[in-house]
Design an enzyme around this catalytic site. Structure first.
Site: not given
Ligand code: NAD
Ligand code: GLY
Length: 373
Positions: A119, A141, A183, A225, A235, A239, A243, A246, A250, A263
């Site tokens: 939990r 998130k 982003e 942020k 949200e 918040r 998005n 997005h 998405h 993404h």
């Molecule tokens: P990712 O985590 O897939 O990383 C992108 C690529 O870069 C991957 O192949 C990874 O292995 C590689 N990589 C990572 N760090 C590296 C480094 N230092 N050197 C070389 N390669 C590296 O993608 P992302 O763009 O980081 O994140 C996208 C994800 O984040 C999506 O799933 C999206 O939904 C999520 N997201 C979440 C939030 C949130 O608030 N939680 C906000 C925005 C996006």
């Molecule tokens: N990236 C959207 C949020 O964190 O709310």
């Protein structure tokens, strides 16, 4: 070094933005968690690229290592379950913690595993992509995808801290870096006039990864942020502005089965759609079109894997978490630095937007009549 606080009373936490300080991180974790047990979650790419860093940290922290497969298509319940299995195998208890070392995918999965295990146990984020530094590592998130929708299964669970070091970006592929810029540019549409002007005036330097400007851009994004999350953690209101772009992004990611369009790339198209819809829906005055266009058109427009089908995208949008009571809500631009949440946008207007931006690529906002990719 910059330190920004996400202010959530007793759950407040710091976000450190550093350069070349990765070797000092274990010391910070030890200070925070004393001698507690720990699992470090990362993926196969980072485990290989940063094997020496991970080995050095392991010497100091003695953690168990969980290496997941790389890629959005592995952001699933199955992968999440495997992370939980590792927690169980290493007998983590409620006082132990998790380190998420990676991009948004690792951060979202490790965070969700920490949220659900017993939990909720503690975790820290060590983002290694630009996108994760400016967005996903901050705000709590956590989620996995479902074939029917992006991030459909998850929880709000704030980390105990975020350690973002720019040196990780040295190995990041350009494509991923540009996705992170998307982003970061998003904050220009929602974070106020000052960040809008900063991004507009420094867009090329940001895209080129000029260290000082990038540090400032990351800092301003995280400040924005942190402010928004501090005011509206779950949200209920503002918040949703985070998005921006997005709802479209998405839907595109889901349409392409979470492959072929990353993404940040989906977000570039998503922001173009949001601007086009803002223009059609008149939340944005035509006088601002040129400024928005200037900002977005700095980002290289990614190719779409194949032509999308607007009616399927429209349907996918209903899995968006902003949809409520069977109605879609869109975050649309208004004046520079400001966006608004709009309900009751007609289906025709949305379909026309999808058609003109993504299919015919004749968006009035883009002011182009030729296909772009
Ligand atoms: P990712 O985590 O897939 O990383 C992108 C690529 O870069 C991957 O192949 C990874 O292995 C590689 N990589 C990572 N760090 C590296 C480094 N230092 N050197 C070389 N390669 C590296 O993608 P992302 O763009 O980081 O994140 C996208 C994800 O984040 C999506 O799933 C999206 O939904 C999520 N997201 C979440 C939030 C949130 O608030 N939680 C906000 C925005 C996006
Ligand atoms: N990236 C959207 C949020 O964190 O709310």
């Amino acid at each position: 070094m910059n330190k920004i606080t996400v202010g959530l009373e007793e759950r407040s936490y710091p976000v450190f933005i550093t350069e070349k300080m990765v070797t000092t991180f274990p010391c910070s974790f030890k200070e925070l968690f004393n001698k507690k047990k720990c699992v470090l979650v990362t993926n196969s790419t980072i485990a290989k690229l940063y094997s020496k860093v991970i080995a050095a940290w392991q010497q100091e922290l003695n953690f168990a290592l969980h290496v997941m497969s790389d890629g959005e298509k592995h952001k699933t319940v199955k992968t999440w379950n495997e992370v939980i299995d590792t927690f169980i195998a290493h007998q983590l208890d409620r006082s132990d913690y998790v380190i998420a070392l990676g991009g948004g995918v690792v951060g979202d999965i490790a965070g969700f595993a920490a949220a659900a295990y017993m939990r909720g146990i503690d975790y820290v984020q060590v983002p290694t992509t630009l996108l994760a530094m400016v967005d996903s590592s901050v705000g709590g998130k956590t989620a996995v995808d479902h074939p029917r929708g992006k991030n459909l299964i998850g929880a709000f669970h704030q980390p105990r801290g975020v350690w973002a070091d720019l040196s990780f970006l040295e190995t990041l592929p350009k494509r991923e870096f540009i996705g992170g810029c998307a982003e970061l540019f998003k904050y220009g549409f929602i974070g106020g006039q000052e960040i809008f002007s900063f991004i507009k005036n420094n867009s090329q330097k940001l895209i080129d990864g000029e260290a000082d400007v990038l540090m400032e851009g990351i800092k301003k994004s995280v400040e924005t942020k942190a402010r928004i999350v501090g005011e509206d953690e779950k949200e209920a209101g503002n918040r949703a502005l985070l998005n921006f772009g997005h709802t479209f992004a998405h839907a595109l990611e889901q349409f392409y089965g979470f492959e072929g369009l990353i993404h940040g790339e989906a977000l570039i198209w998503g922001m173009l759609c949001a601007c086009e819809l803002g223009s059609r829906n008149m939340t944005m005055l035509s006088t601002h079109k040129a400024e928005y266009r200037k900002l977005l058109c700095q980002l290289p427009l990614p190719a779409l894997p194949y032509e999308p089908e607007p009616h399927l995208l429209y349907r996918a949008m209903f899995a968006d978490k902003k949809a409520s009571g069977g109605k879609l809500r869109f975050v649309l631009p208004s004046v520079p630095g400001k966006a608004v949440v709009v309900k009751d946008v007609s289906e025709k207007r949305v379909m026309d937007t999808l058609e003109s931006v993504l299919v015919k690529k004749t968006s009035a906002f883009l002011n182009r009549s030729q296909p772009l990719s």
